[in-house]
Write a protein that holds these residues in place. Structure first.
Motif, PDB file in Angstrom:
ATOM      1  N   SER A  30     -35.240 -27.122  46.072  1.00 53.32           N
ATOM      2  CA  SER A  30     -34.006 -26.481  46.652  1.00 53.32           C
ATOM      3  C   SER A  30     -32.776 -27.458  46.957  1.00 53.32           C
ATOM      4  O   SER A  30     -33.194 -28.639  46.758  1.00 53.32           O
ATOM      5  CB  SER A  30     -34.021 -26.093  48.199  1.00 53.32           C
ATOM      6  N   PRO A  31     -31.774 -27.441  46.749  1.00 47.80           N
ATOM      7  CA  PRO A  31     -30.601 -27.964  46.793  1.00 47.80           C
ATOM      8  C   PRO A  31     -30.242 -28.621  47.875  1.00 47.80           C
ATOM      9  O   PRO A  31     -30.564 -27.983  49.022  1.00 47.80           O
ATOM     10  CB  PRO A  31     -29.329 -27.111  46.293  1.00 47.80           C
ATOM     11  N   LYS A  32     -29.558 -29.732  48.088  1.00 53.04           N
ATOM     12  CA  LYS A  32     -29.192 -30.257  49.319  1.00 53.04           C
ATOM     13  C   LYS A  32     -28.171 -29.532  49.866  1.00 53.04           C
ATOM     14  O   LYS A  32     -27.994 -29.350  50.990  1.00 53.04           O
ATOM     15  CB  LYS A  32     -28.864 -31.661  49.078  1.00 53.04           C
ATOM     16  N   CYS A  33     -27.487 -29.211  49.097  1.00 48.19           N
ATOM     17  CA  CYS A  33     -25.989 -28.416  49.238  1.00 48.19           C
ATOM     18  C   CYS A  33     -25.888 -27.220  48.553  1.00 48.19           C
ATOM     19  O   CYS A  33     -25.787 -27.423  47.320  1.00 48.19           O
ATOM     20  CB  CYS A  33     -24.776 -29.397  49.412  1.00 48.19           C
ATOM     21  N   ASP A  52     -26.070 -26.401  54.081  1.00 46.77           N
ATOM     22  CA  ASP A  52     -27.266 -27.234  53.483  1.00 46.77           C
ATOM     23  C   ASP A  52     -28.316 -27.033  53.516  1.00 46.77           C
ATOM     24  O   ASP A  52     -28.984 -25.742  54.155  1.00 46.77           O
ATOM     25  CB  ASP A  52     -26.825 -28.671  54.107  1.00 46.77           C
ATOM     26  N   ASN A  53     -29.540 -27.606  53.312  1.00 50.42           N
ATOM     27  CA  ASN A  53     -30.859 -27.389  53.395  1.00 50.42           C
ATOM     28  C   ASN A  53     -31.385 -27.143  54.593  1.00 50.42           C
ATOM     29  O   ASN A  53     -32.622 -26.726  54.951  1.00 50.42           O
ATOM     30  CB  ASN A  53     -31.815 -28.227  52.493  1.00 50.42           C
ATOM     31  N   ASP A  54     -30.665 -27.518  55.715  1.00 53.17           N
ATOM     32  CA  ASP A  54     -31.064 -27.539  57.064  1.00 53.17           C
ATOM     33  C   ASP A  54     -30.259 -26.042  57.548  1.00 53.17           C
ATOM     34  O   ASP A  54     -30.501 -26.013  58.816  1.00 53.17           O
ATOM     35  CB  ASP A  54     -30.476 -28.614  57.947  1.00 53.17           C
ATOM     36  N   TRP A  97     -24.415 -26.024  43.099  1.00 53.88           N
ATOM     37  CA  TRP A  97     -25.551 -26.878  43.789  1.00 53.88           C
ATOM     38  C   TRP A  97     -25.216 -28.166  43.691  1.00 53.88           C
ATOM     39  O   TRP A  97     -24.628 -28.804  42.729  1.00 53.88           O
ATOM     40  CB  TRP A  97     -26.788 -26.589  43.044  1.00 53.88           C
ATOM     41  N   GLU A  98     -25.698 -29.035  44.701  1.00 54.19           N
ATOM     42  CA  GLU A  98     -25.550 -30.490  44.682  1.00 54.19           C
ATOM     43  C   GLU A  98     -26.890 -30.986  45.335  1.00 54.19           C
ATOM     44  O   GLU A  98     -27.639 -30.312  46.219  1.00 54.19           O
ATOM     45  CB  GLU A  98     -24.652 -30.821  45.591  1.00 54.19           C
ATOM     46  N   THR A  99     -27.595 -31.749  44.424  1.00 55.31           N
ATOM     47  CA  THR A  99     -29.269 -32.316  44.700  1.00 55.31           C
ATOM     48  C   THR A  99     -29.201 -33.781  45.332  1.00 55.31           C
ATOM     49  O   THR A  99     -30.170 -34.024  45.573  1.00 55.31           O
ATOM     50  CB  THR A  99     -29.878 -31.946  43.557  1.00 55.31           C
ATOM     51  N   GLY A 101     -27.653 -35.078  48.103  1.00 54.70           N
ATOM     52  CA  GLY A 101     -27.654 -35.295  49.392  1.00 54.70           C
ATOM     53  C   GLY A 101     -26.225 -35.381  49.992  1.00 54.70           C
ATOM     54  O   GLY A 101     -26.103 -36.084  51.045  1.00 54.70           O
ATOM     55  N   TYR A 103     -22.902 -34.913  52.042  1.00 58.40           N
ATOM     56  CA  TYR A 103     -22.686 -34.286  53.257  1.00 58.40           C
ATOM     57  C   TYR A 103     -21.790 -32.862  52.909  1.00 58.40           C
ATOM     58  O   TYR A 103     -20.647 -33.232  52.395  1.00 58.40           O
ATOM     59  CB  TYR A 103     -21.903 -35.311  54.109  1.00 58.40           C
TER      60      TYR A 103
END
Length: 126
Positions: A30-33, A52-54, A97-99, A101, A103
């Motif tokens: 999954s993407p970080k963002c 984000d992934n959280d 997508w940004e992978t 990390g 912020y």
């Protein structure tokens, strides 16, 4: 290769609503963002919303309170609900997508996105 397919753009009157969707395919993990940015002719690219992934979200000040981003991991879908649209919201909207990390909370967005879709046009007029 990640593929992102946007849908839901169109023409709407000022004050109207639109829901943009983005379906992801061709990836593992999954993407970080995961988010949306937009670009109007003659303007710089602008981050609109991201998650984000959280599950933490980020919104541009220009759309805060009018836009809601959400994702459905089971359906690999990202949704952008836009309400009370203004003429200045007119732009091409891209899912991205940004992978790495970067912020993407509290109004911050990645400077560079790793993948993006073809875009969907949003036009708001009176």
């Amino acid at each position: 290769q990640v593929q992102l397919a946007e849908s839901g753009g169109g023409s709407v009157q000022i004050g109207g609503s639109l829901t943009l969707s983005c379906v992801a395919s061709g990836y593992t993990g999954s993407p970080k963002c995961w988010g949306w940015f937009r670009q109007a002719p003659g303007n710089e690219r602008e981050g609109v919303a991201a998650i984000d992934n959280d599950g933490y979200t980020s919104y541009a000040n220009s759309v805060k309170g009018r836009v809601t981003i959400s994702k459905d991991n089971a359906k690999n879908t990202l949704t952008l609900q836009m309400n009370n649209l203004k003429s200045e919201d007119t732009a091409m909207y891209y899912c991205a997508w940004e992978t790495g990390g970067a912020y993407c909370r509290d109004g911050y967005f990645p400077v560079n996105w790793d993948y993006r879709g073809q875009g969907t046009q949003v036009t708001v007029s009176s």
